[in-house]
Design an enzyme around this catalytic site. Structure first.
Site, mmCIF file in Angstrom:
data_model
loop_
_atom_site.group_PDB
_atom_site.id
_atom_site.type_symbol
_atom_site.label_atom_id
_atom_site.label_comp_id
_atom_site.label_asym_id
_atom_site.label_seq_id
_atom_site.Cartn_x
_atom_site.Cartn_y
_atom_site.Cartn_z
ATOM 1 N N CYS A 1 0.830 -1.215 0.000
ATOM 2 C CA CYS A 1 0.000 0.000 0.000
ATOM 3 C C CYS A 1 0.860 1.259 0.000
ATOM 4 N N CYS B 1 -1.579 1.669 -3.046
ATOM 5 C CA CYS B 1 -2.598 2.720 -2.865
ATOM 6 C C CYS B 1 -2.014 4.125 -2.841
ATOM 7 N N GLU C 1 -25.397 14.237 -2.660
ATOM 8 C CA GLU C 1 -26.839 14.414 -2.456
ATOM 9 C C GLU C 1 -27.650 13.677 -3.526
ATOM 10 N N LYS D 1 -0.158 5.340 -6.031
ATOM 11 C CA LYS D 1 -1.222 5.383 -7.049
ATOM 12 C C LYS D 1 -2.108 6.619 -6.857
ATOM 13 N N TYR E 1 -8.461 -3.443 -11.551
ATOM 14 C CA TYR E 1 -8.206 -2.173 -10.864
ATOM 15 C C TYR E 1 -6.889 -1.545 -11.342
ATOM 16 N N GLU F 1 -6.360 1.880 -13.439
ATOM 17 C CA GLU F 1 -5.849 3.041 -12.702
ATOM 18 C C GLU F 1 -4.531 3.542 -13.304
ATOM 19 N N HIS G 1 -26.727 20.553 -0.379
ATOM 20 C CA HIS G 1 -26.722 21.146 -1.709
ATOM 21 C C HIS G 1 -25.678 22.252 -1.795
HETATM 22 P P1 FAD Z 1 1.356 -6.232 1.868
HETATM 23 O O1 FAD Z 1 0.984 -4.822 2.123
HETATM 24 O O2 FAD Z 1 1.684 -6.608 0.480
HETATM 25 O O3 FAD Z 1 2.587 -6.545 2.844
HETATM 26 C C1 FAD Z 1 3.273 -7.763 2.831
HETATM 27 C C2 FAD Z 1 4.718 -7.514 3.216
HETATM 28 O O4 FAD Z 1 5.334 -8.745 3.539
HETATM 29 C C3 FAD Z 1 5.540 -6.917 2.086
HETATM 30 O O5 FAD Z 1 6.342 -5.861 2.572
HETATM 31 C C4 FAD Z 1 6.402 -8.080 1.620
HETATM 32 O O6 FAD Z 1 7.597 -7.665 1.028
HETATM 33 C C5 FAD Z 1 6.628 -8.799 2.936
HETATM 34 N N1 FAD Z 1 6.983 -10.211 2.815
HETATM 35 C C6 FAD Z 1 6.536 -11.106 1.913
HETATM 36 N N2 FAD Z 1 7.037 -12.332 2.187
HETATM 37 C C7 FAD Z 1 7.801 -12.185 3.282
HETATM 38 C C8 FAD Z 1 8.563 -13.091 4.060
HETATM 39 N N3 FAD Z 1 8.603 -14.404 3.777
HETATM 40 N N4 FAD Z 1 9.268 -12.609 5.119
HETATM 41 C C9 FAD Z 1 9.235 -11.289 5.430
HETATM 42 N N5 FAD Z 1 8.511 -10.396 4.737
HETATM 43 C C10 FAD Z 1 7.803 -10.846 3.686
HETATM 44 N N6 FAD Z 1 -6.001 -1.233 -1.793
HETATM 45 C C11 FAD Z 1 -6.887 -0.291 -1.387
HETATM 46 O O7 FAD Z 1 -7.600 -0.506 -0.406
HETATM 47 N N7 FAD Z 1 -7.012 0.897 -2.045
HETATM 48 C C12 FAD Z 1 -6.241 1.197 -3.125
HETATM 49 O O8 FAD Z 1 -6.379 2.284 -3.696
HETATM 50 C C13 FAD Z 1 -5.292 0.236 -3.558
HETATM 51 N N8 FAD Z 1 -4.503 0.506 -4.611
HETATM 52 C C14 FAD Z 1 -3.558 -0.404 -4.979
HETATM 53 C C15 FAD Z 1 -2.754 -0.098 -6.065
HETATM 54 C C16 FAD Z 1 -1.795 -0.994 -6.471
HETATM 55 C C17 FAD Z 1 -0.910 -0.635 -7.642
HETATM 56 C C18 FAD Z 1 -1.634 -2.222 -5.778
HETATM 57 C C19 FAD Z 1 -0.570 -3.198 -6.189
HETATM 58 C C20 FAD Z 1 -2.443 -2.541 -4.707
HETATM 59 C C21 FAD Z 1 -3.417 -1.640 -4.299
HETATM 60 N N9 FAD Z 1 -4.280 -1.913 -3.246
HETATM 61 C C22 FAD Z 1 -5.204 -0.990 -2.847
HETATM 62 C C23 FAD Z 1 -4.205 -3.212 -2.526
HETATM 63 C C24 FAD Z 1 -3.426 -3.078 -1.211
HETATM 64 O O9 FAD Z 1 -2.174 -2.496 -1.445
HETATM 65 C C25 FAD Z 1 -3.259 -4.461 -0.579
HETATM 66 O O10 FAD Z 1 -4.538 -5.041 -0.436
HETATM 67 C C26 FAD Z 1 -2.598 -4.412 0.785
HETATM 68 O O11 FAD Z 1 -1.354 -3.790 0.744
HETATM 69 C C27 FAD Z 1 -2.437 -5.835 1.338
HETATM 70 O O12 FAD Z 1 -1.813 -5.795 2.594
HETATM 71 P P2 FAD Z 1 -1.095 -7.094 3.176
HETATM 72 O O13 FAD Z 1 -0.770 -6.755 4.598
HETATM 73 O O14 FAD Z 1 -1.881 -8.294 2.907
HETATM 74 O O15 FAD Z 1 0.241 -7.249 2.330
HETATM 75 P P1 NAP Z 2 -7.299 -8.039 -11.027
HETATM 76 O O1 NAP Z 2 -8.249 -7.014 -10.539
HETATM 77 O O2 NAP Z 2 -7.517 -9.452 -10.695
HETATM 78 O O3 NAP Z 2 -7.262 -7.880 -12.629
HETATM 79 C C1 NAP Z 2 -6.412 -8.648 -13.433
HETATM 80 C C2 NAP Z 2 -6.690 -8.322 -14.897
HETATM 81 O O4 NAP Z 2 -5.732 -8.973 -15.713
HETATM 82 C C3 NAP Z 2 -8.059 -8.784 -15.368
HETATM 83 O O5 NAP Z 2 -8.556 -7.847 -16.281
HETATM 84 C C4 NAP Z 2 -7.719 -10.114 -16.053
HETATM 85 O O6 NAP Z 2 -8.617 -10.456 -17.064
HETATM 86 C C5 NAP Z 2 -6.379 -9.811 -16.672
HETATM 87 N N1 NAP Z 2 -5.550 -10.998 -16.889
HETATM 88 C C6 NAP Z 2 -5.322 -12.016 -16.037
HETATM 89 N N2 NAP Z 2 -4.456 -12.893 -16.571
HETATM 90 C C7 NAP Z 2 -4.133 -12.412 -17.801
HETATM 91 C C8 NAP Z 2 -3.275 -12.857 -18.824
HETATM 92 N N3 NAP Z 2 -2.579 -13.998 -18.705
HETATM 93 N N4 NAP Z 2 -3.169 -12.113 -19.939
HETATM 94 C C9 NAP Z 2 -3.876 -10.976 -20.072
HETATM 95 N N5 NAP Z 2 -4.706 -10.490 -19.129
HETATM 96 C C10 NAP Z 2 -4.826 -11.207 -18.005
HETATM 97 O O7 NAP Z 2 -5.829 -7.727 -10.583
HETATM 98 P P2 NAP Z 2 -5.051 -6.380 -10.408
HETATM 99 O O8 NAP Z 2 -5.620 -5.285 -11.240
HETATM 100 O O9 NAP Z 2 -3.624 -6.770 -10.584
HETATM 101 O O10 NAP Z 2 -5.330 -6.004 -8.881
HETATM 102 C C11 NAP Z 2 -5.057 -6.915 -7.817
HETATM 103 C C12 NAP Z 2 -5.837 -6.538 -6.599
HETATM 104 O O11 NAP Z 2 -5.308 -5.349 -6.020
HETATM 105 C C13 NAP Z 2 -7.299 -6.227 -6.870
HETATM 106 O O12 NAP Z 2 -8.087 -7.376 -6.762
HETATM 107 C C14 NAP Z 2 -7.649 -5.214 -5.826
HETATM 108 O O13 NAP Z 2 -8.295 -5.815 -4.735
HETATM 109 C C15 NAP Z 2 -6.335 -4.607 -5.399
HETATM 110 N N6 NAP Z 2 -6.325 -3.192 -5.847
HETATM 111 C C16 NAP Z 2 -7.217 -2.320 -5.332
HETATM 112 C C17 NAP Z 2 -7.243 -1.012 -5.791
HETATM 113 C C18 NAP Z 2 -8.229 -0.024 -5.235
HETATM 114 O O14 NAP Z 2 -8.804 -0.283 -4.196
HETATM 115 N N7 NAP Z 2 -8.455 1.112 -5.884
HETATM 116 C C19 NAP Z 2 -6.385 -0.619 -6.780
HETATM 117 C C20 NAP Z 2 -5.489 -1.533 -7.298
HETATM 118 C C21 NAP Z 2 -5.483 -2.824 -6.813
HETATM 119 P P3 NAP Z 2 -9.873 -11.438 -16.803
HETATM 120 O O15 NAP Z 2 -10.963 -10.566 -16.244
HETATM 121 O O16 NAP Z 2 -10.169 -11.982 -18.138
HETATM 122 O O17 NAP Z 2 -9.414 -12.486 -15.843
#
Ligand code: FAD
Ligand code: NAP
Length: 492
Positions: A56, A61, A470, A64, A198, A202, A465
């Site tokens: 995140c 997040c 609203e 982004k 997503y 984005e 408003h």
């Molecule tokens: P993470 O935050 O991924 O943390 C896991 C940590 O564990 C990492 O630092 C990793 O390096 C570490 N780790 C992994 N394996 C090991 C190990 N064996 N030993 C030690 N450390 C390890 N969510 C939203 O709600 N709103 C958003 O707008 C949003 N935007 C996103 C945009 C993008 C581009 C992405 C990729 C994700 C976004 N998400 C968003 C999703 C959100 O970031 C994740 O759902 C969230 O960070 C998950 O938290 P987590 O604690 O499960 O794992």
């Molecule tokens: P995702 O939402 O699961 O979307 C993956 C996309 O890639 C789908 O459109 C999928 O198509 C396509 N795809 C999968 N395999 C493919 C392949 N082999 N070749 C071409 N296209 C393929 O995954 P994500 O966008 O990576 O996001 C991961 C998670 O992060 C999300 O589920 C979300 O919870 C979190 N996230 C949240 C936010 C937010 O809250 N604003 C922002 C970013 C991420 P199909 O539909 O055909 O499978």
């Protein structure tokens, strides 16, 4: 160092210092538990790595949202002209990628630092090492200071996930993912984004907003799992802003040309082949949970059918003292607040005599595309499937945000929808909103839905408003009625 004496060294060892792991660790320490957090970032194939705080903060997040904001500011500059702002040399207004990247990275570094200080203040031990299970009661890690063996009463797996790459030639060598885009040294230029979830939408949205040529390659449909009428509106809003879409296509290869540009070949559903040249190819095709690296077999923890995620009941794995939260959980929303909330509640149950469980239903979310799509609850399709078309009512409306009037911005995609039960006070099952600040709008209504919001209650709520939120209090047209959902005037 192994524990001295009989008992385990810690009350809780958290593997993964991201949203869920840190929330659980801080809450547990606050309740008097002795806690250690292991966090380690394996560099991306492009060599990108980052500090403490997880996805995140570093590559999700936060960067982004900052880049989304940068894109919105570009639109605001355009709007400003029609509101009377004068720019002496409008032709000189341009965006500088390097400045944005630096500002974003500086902010991230400051958060990394604050997070470390916070852990120290809360007496959570931070260990910068990759955690690996040795047996059900022991985790092993190697740090710069040497090897560590940690024993604990409870373990929490909060390792999150990392982006997948497709299995095609050149993808890993020449492609990037969301792990790399926010710290990219060179401006991305003409970009192909593969994936229409997503992240794909984005990233393409903010890149276009910053002035880059952006194309999204869609495998099946845009935003699968979301309300498809809303998803199509979002795609159309993006198209209106210049994002291109390649529907029902799959990439076949990425090659680097002598001029350093990337030649991408792809095919469509009928097998027709295409190619084009891009500066950047960004894969956003979903994420893989980082369980493979944990040696879960040594701990006896089972993974779910997909072979990667942990199918935990109330965050408890099949091994009773090993828990999991966040993106690593099977069939749970991959969202930061979900990971944080589940982590905190778990810590309270383990160390604070609480019995409160995480409720994964009706979690609100927003796609920042950059026109935002916020939603909570179920889609129209799911409602029909679950309750039958005759038992649900869909209220809908197009609306005009006041701030769009003067610049005469397109209102073609400013649309909202309330999915409700048809009978009685019409319990609200889902709320969907496309427009500026949709995330802010939907958050409050998510709380109302937790309190069993009904259409009656919505209609008897007096709006503020002139706001866009609203509009939810003004709903009166059902899809069933066939009436025109377009707005008559701003104040009707
Ligand atoms: P993470 O935050 O991924 O943390 C896991 C940590 O564990 C990492 O630092 C990793 O390096 C570490 N780790 C992994 N394996 C090991 C190990 N064996 N030993 C030690 N450390 C390890 N969510 C939203 O709600 N709103 C958003 O707008 C949003 N935007 C996103 C945009 C993008 C581009 C992405 C990729 C994700 C976004 N998400 C968003 C999703 C959100 O970031 C994740 O759902 C969230 O960070 C998950 O938290 P987590 O604690 O499960 O794992
Ligand atoms: P995702 O939402 O699961 O979307 C993956 C996309 O890639 C789908 O459109 C999928 O198509 C396509 N795809 C999968 N395999 C493919 C392949 N082999 N070749 C071409 N296209 C393929 O995954 P994500 O966008 O990576 O996001 C991961 C998670 O992060 C999300 O589920 C979300 O919870 C979190 N996230 C949240 C936010 C937010 O809250 N604003 C922002 C970013 C991420 P199909 O539909 O055909 O499978």
């Amino acid at each position: 160092m192994a524990p001295i004496g009989d008992g385990p060294e810690y009350d809780l060892v958290v593997i993964g210092g991201g949203s869920g792991g840190l929330a659980a660790a801080k809450e547990a320490a606050g309740l008097g538990a002795k806690v250690a957090v292991l966090d380690y970032v394996t560099p991306s194939p492009k060599g990108t790595k980052w500090g403490l705080g997880g996805t995140c903060v570093n590559v999700g997040c936060i960067p982004k949202k900052l880049m989304h904001q940068a894109a919105l500011l570009g639109e605001a500059i355009e709007d400003a002209k029609s509101y009377g702002w004068q720019f002496p040399q409008p032709e000189n207004i341009k965006h500088d990628w390097a400045s944005l990247r630096q500002a974003v990275q500086n902010h991230i570094k400051s958060v990394n630092w604050v997070t470390r200080v916070e852990l120290r203040d809360k007496k959570v031990e931070y260990i910068n090492g990759l955690g690996v299970f040795k047996d059900p009661h022991t985790v092993h890690t190697v740090t710069k200071q040497g090897e560590r063996t940690l024993t604990s009463k409870y373990f929490l797996i909060a390792v999150g996930g990392r982006p997948r790459y497709p299995n095609i030639p050149g993808a890993v060598e020449y492609g990037i993912t969301s792990d790399d885009i926010f710290s990219l040294e060179e401006a991305p230029g003409k970009t192909l984004v593969v994936g229409a979830g997503y992240i794909g939408l984005e990233c393409a949205g903010f890149l276009r907003g910053l002035g880059y040529d952006a194309t999204v390659m869609v495998r099946s449909v845009v935003l699968r799992g979301f309300d498809q009428q809303m998803a199509k509106l979002i795609a159309s809003a993006m198209e209106e802003k210049g994002v291109k879409f390649l529907h029902k296509c799959l990439p076949k290869s990425v090659e680097k040309r002598s001029d350093n540009k990337l030649l991408v070949k792809w095919s469509n559903e009928t097998g027709q082949e295409f190619e084009d040249v891009f500066d950047t190819v960004l894969f956003a095709i979903g994420r893989r949970a980082l369980t493979r690296e944990l040696h879960l077999d040594k701990a006896g923890v089972k993974v779910a059918g997909d072979g990667e995620k942990i199918d935990a009941m109330n965050e408890q794995s099949n091994v009773p003292h090993i828990f999991a939260v966040g993106d690593v959980l099977y069939k749970k929303p991959e969202l930061t607040p979900v990971a944080i909330h589940a982590g905190r509640l778990l810590a309270r149950r383990l160390f604070g005599n609480s019995t409160v469980q995480m409720d994964y239903d009706n979690v609100a979310t927003t796609v920042f595309s950059p026109l935002e799509y916020g939603s909570v609850g179920i889609s129209e399709e799911t409602a029909i499937q679950r309750f039958g078309e005759n038992n649900i009512e869909i209220y809908h409306a197009y609306y005009k945000p006041t701030e769009f009037f003067i610049p005469q911005r397109s209102i073609a995609h400013c649309y909202l929808k309330v999915v409700a039960k048809r009978e009685g006070p019409q319990q609200v099952l889902g709320m969907h909103f496309i427009g500026p600040q949709a995330g802010e709008v939907i958050q409050g209504f998510a709380a109302a839905m937790k309190c069993n919001l009904t259409v009656n209650a919505l209609m008897s709520t007096v709006g503020i408003h002139p706001t866009i939120a609203e509009e939810f209090t003004r709903i009166n047209i059902t899809k069933r009625s066939g009436k025109d959902p377009n707005p008559a005037s701003c104040c009707s």
